[in-house]
Design a protein around this motif. Sequence first.
Motif, PDB file in Angstrom:
ATOM      1  N   THR A 157      68.344  16.064 -38.014  1.00 37.33           N
ATOM      2  CA  THR A 157      67.590  14.924 -39.064  1.00 37.33           C
ATOM      3  C   THR A 157      67.411  13.707 -37.940  1.00 37.33           C
ATOM      4  OG1 THR A 157      69.269  14.034 -40.278  1.00 37.33           O
ATOM      5  CG2 THR A 157      68.222  16.149 -41.347  1.00 37.33           C
ATOM      6  N   LEU A 158      66.333  13.094 -38.407  1.00 36.18           N
ATOM      7  CA  LEU A 158      66.447  11.658 -38.008  1.00 36.18           C
ATOM      8  C   LEU A 158      67.235  10.709 -38.243  1.00 36.18           C
ATOM      9  CD1 LEU A 158      62.331  11.216 -37.552  1.00 36.18           C
ATOM     10  CD2 LEU A 158      63.766  11.740 -35.834  1.00 36.18           C
ATOM     11  N   GLY A 168      62.650   8.159 -34.056  1.00 30.31           N
ATOM     12  CA  GLY A 168      61.660   8.319 -34.925  1.00 30.31           C
ATOM     13  C   GLY A 168      60.842   7.088 -35.133  1.00 30.31           C
ATOM     14  N   TYR A 175      60.181  12.164 -40.456  1.00 27.51           N
ATOM     15  CA  TYR A 175      61.241  13.062 -40.972  1.00 27.51           C
ATOM     16  C   TYR A 175      61.027  14.425 -41.116  1.00 27.51           C
ATOM     17  CZ  TYR A 175      65.901  13.876 -43.380  1.00 27.51           C
ATOM     18  OH  TYR A 175      66.935  14.164 -43.578  1.00 27.51           O
ATOM     19  N   PHE A 257      62.894  11.072 -47.914  1.00 24.09           N
ATOM     20  CA  PHE A 257      62.653  11.079 -46.382  1.00 24.09           C
ATOM     21  C   PHE A 257      61.750  12.307 -46.212  1.00 24.09           C
ATOM     22  CE2 PHE A 257      67.251   9.572 -45.268  1.00 24.09           C
ATOM     23  CZ  PHE A 257      66.743   8.194 -45.376  1.00 24.09           C
ATOM     24  N   LEU A 263      62.311   5.233 -43.807  1.00 19.26           N
ATOM     25  CA  LEU A 263      63.384   5.697 -43.993  1.00 19.26           C
ATOM     26  C   LEU A 263      64.445   4.623 -44.136  1.00 19.26           C
ATOM     27  CD1 LEU A 263      63.463   8.081 -40.567  1.00 19.26           C
ATOM     28  CD2 LEU A 263      63.066   8.585 -42.989  1.00 19.26           C
TER      29      LEU A 263
END
Length: 431
Positions: A157-158, A168, A175, A257, A263
């Motif tokens: 994941t970011l 990102g 995301y 997200f 984020l």
Amino acid sequence: MWSVLLVFAATYILIAARRLSILPIGRPAGALAGACGMVLLSVVDPGAGLTPEAAFAAIEPNTIGLLLGMMLLSASLDMAGVFEHAAAWVARRRLSPVRLLYLVTLGSGLASAVLLNDSVCVMLAPLVDRTARRAGLDRVPYLLALAMGANAGSALTLAGNPQNMLVGHLSGISYRTYLLEAGPAALIGLAVTAVMLHLLLRRRIAARTPSLDLAPEPERDAAPARDPAQGAAAPPGSARPNAAVPLACIAVVSLLFVLGANLAWTAIGGATAAILLHRRDANGLFERVSWTVLVFFGALFIVVAGLQKTGMPEQALRAVSPYLPAGPATGVLGLSIAMLVGCQIVSNVPFILLAESYIRSQPDPHLAWIATALVSTLAGNFTLLGSVANIIVVETVGAEREIGFRSYAKVGVPVTLASTAAALLWLLLVR
């Protein structure tokens, strides 16, 4: 220009050689000294370095904010005893050494994808170490599994690690998009990491099936708060917070997200909600935040921005561009090799900042950014200094003598090459 380069080089000498006898100040302080040096240059020579205003503007707030929010959420889980309950659950299963190795690798990887690899390593290192010791096992394979699994899994994941957070922001990739495109490749990389660790360390883990007993000591809940690196402890005279609160907050944050929320503010908002719902003094929670990591990355942004101002990274790119692969697939392979090498020299976050123009110049920038996040994360397993998470695991449990640079590299190099090759192959085949 050369004065800036001198400050940049001195900064990374302090960071890489953190135990220099003449100036053993550590990585965060070394980066902070470099940031101050860049500002000082602007006073001595107005055309060099960064003004105070430019230095503050160079710090990427979305990355720092996301880091802070995820650290607070991870700390709230630690205060609620979630990690210890998970360790006790594992203990009751009486797993064999091999199964325990896979569980540590895959479990730390998946946890890092949701939380943050550095925070996961801070919270789990003492528990993994204690698990191995009580079972009479060689702790080294399981500490390596924790560090390498957390690094590999954070590529999912970011929000899994600082470099992905930066990717990102720089790329504008959401995301959800990253999760769908890079997630399967990262899962393959994590699985290959676990298999390679098993193959490379099979002699060290070939022992009797352990009888694990990780039930928390009766006096643990009443123990005073300690440094995060030493494991969790509740404040004197207080019961642990309800674990359902941080778990629910993390679930909501993860959902937001995916839905495309900002984020950094989503993570900070989730952490704030957890604090408010606990309805108690939050000082213990803030004590568990790795502030030195935030200082380290904030200062690095300033140092790298000072170098970028000189135009030297762009000049170097133009000089080597005729020799670099030009096709979409071959360009990604060339970028990946540069990432593997560069991340060992100047660490992943600053190298991404320095290579930003090169990444944007790729025939398929979107694919290049995805590959950058994957490879720069998996490259953290190459050497002991490749990732902050590695250092956290080793230093938290005092394993410096058992896990040195050479001994780590003997495992880390083949693990990184195999996992990176597998992840890239999947990514290129799908694209």
